[in-house]
Design a protein around this motif. Sequence first.
Motif, short mmCIF file in Angstrom:
data_model
loop_
_atom_site.label_atom_id
_atom_site.label_comp_id
_atom_site.label_asym_id
_atom_site.label_seq_id
_atom_site.Cartn_x
_atom_site.Cartn_y
_atom_site.Cartn_z
N SER A 82 -14.67 2.51 -6.39
CA SER A 82 -13.29 3.00 -6.28
C SER A 82 -13.31 4.48 -5.91
O SER A 82 -14.33 5.15 -6.08
N SER A 136 -21.60 -0.18 -8.47
CA SER A 136 -20.44 -1.07 -8.47
C SER A 136 -20.77 -2.46 -8.99
O SER A 136 -19.88 -3.29 -9.18
N GLN A 157 -10.55 -0.04 0.23
CA GLN A 157 -10.05 1.24 -0.27
C GLN A 157 -10.68 2.36 0.56
O GLN A 157 -11.63 2.13 1.31
#
Length: 433
Positions: free
Chosen positions: A76, A45, A65
């Motif tokens: 993600s 990330s 998330q």
Amino acid sequence: MNNHAIHYIIRFLLGEDISEEIVAAIGYTNNSKHFERYSIVIIPSGFFTNHTYGTTSSLPELPLQEIEGTPLLFGSPLVEQVGGTLAIHADIIASTYFLITRYEEIIQRNIRDEHGRFPGKMSLPYRAGFLHRPIVDEYRLLLRKWLQQYGLRLPEVKKEIQHIWLTHDLDAPTLYRTWKGLIRSIRDKRGLISSIQGRYGPVENDPYYTFPWIFEQNNLLREQTGKEICQAILFIRSGGKCKQDKPHYSLHSKDISQLIESVLSNDMKIGLHSSYQAGKSPSLIKKEKTILEENTGKSIRLNRHHFLSSREPEDMTHLEAAGITDDFTMGYADVAGFRLGTSYPVRWINPVTRRLSSILQHPLTIMDCSLEEKKYMGLSYEEAQAYSLNLIEQVKNVGGELTLLWHNTSAMENSGSYLRKLYSHLLNELAKK
């Protein structure tokens, strides 16, 4: 980022029962040219890049998330097929690292309580609402599932508690056995004769000396589960000059000598209860360990800090230097749950140097006073029971280990506290599992 640490995290997430061949089938890269080397690739990330790591911008933003219902700190939830490789955009490597290293504590050094500890209620797991879930262990289940989707055969994680640690900290062995205790006894209107008997009579009559009952409870569970699965530890203090290290007790005293003998005859382990002072000045840990070894005749390899005051993540280097192999400090005082995001013992990675160490951290699942004390969770008996049983169920569902901390003072009879009753109830429930 240190490749040893990355490899260790992948191996930790997969579990000890997985072959090195399968570990090698997992890559951590965003270079698409390298994807074909791996069955699964986890896309970094950017957390570990030099311009991000160690800065406030590296902290996850709320709300988080989720990936398949599990909170995700970095990356993600996208999972896609790239050629013959499954590409996972959920950065479960960085998310795991963040939790098992206490990374947020080095970024927010200004956030500490009156004892210099990072408060659980200020932690990301608490603020994001998942402190009661071992989400690192949920990543473990997800990673296995992805490998199975790819067609690799892996054993299922057994839904059972792998190990139970019944631990006790020796903070105040007795109430009335010293001269100060004698004066307290008279003030408590116990009468002169009872007070003298309390000072000089059998230690078993002292209200704080609940060890015979504790050992009996522990032994019942150990017989039902097997002594390899369930072990008990008494952490003993051998130093400390701060007021928080009171009451001081002598390892040479008859009462403590008798207790140590009883601990060993009950097949319990002895660990160092590093003093409050050693929490402030960690270089004292080695000396305290040596004193305890000289007085018990045992090699001491286990530790828990008094007040759970392992103040800064990198203070662990002093435990390592002192020859401690296993630490049991990793729980928050103010709220019970999964401080490291896992219920598995995990090697410490220094978040400052990113070096993988040899020390094994055993997450502390439930401490007695966290549940009851008004300044902490302030739960009723029914609430504490429900909360504790849920944590135990979480450990069982991911096949982790459970560590309970119950003080001898919490097992007093007729004290107005529910903690004696709760300990007995939890051990009975564990016997059924």
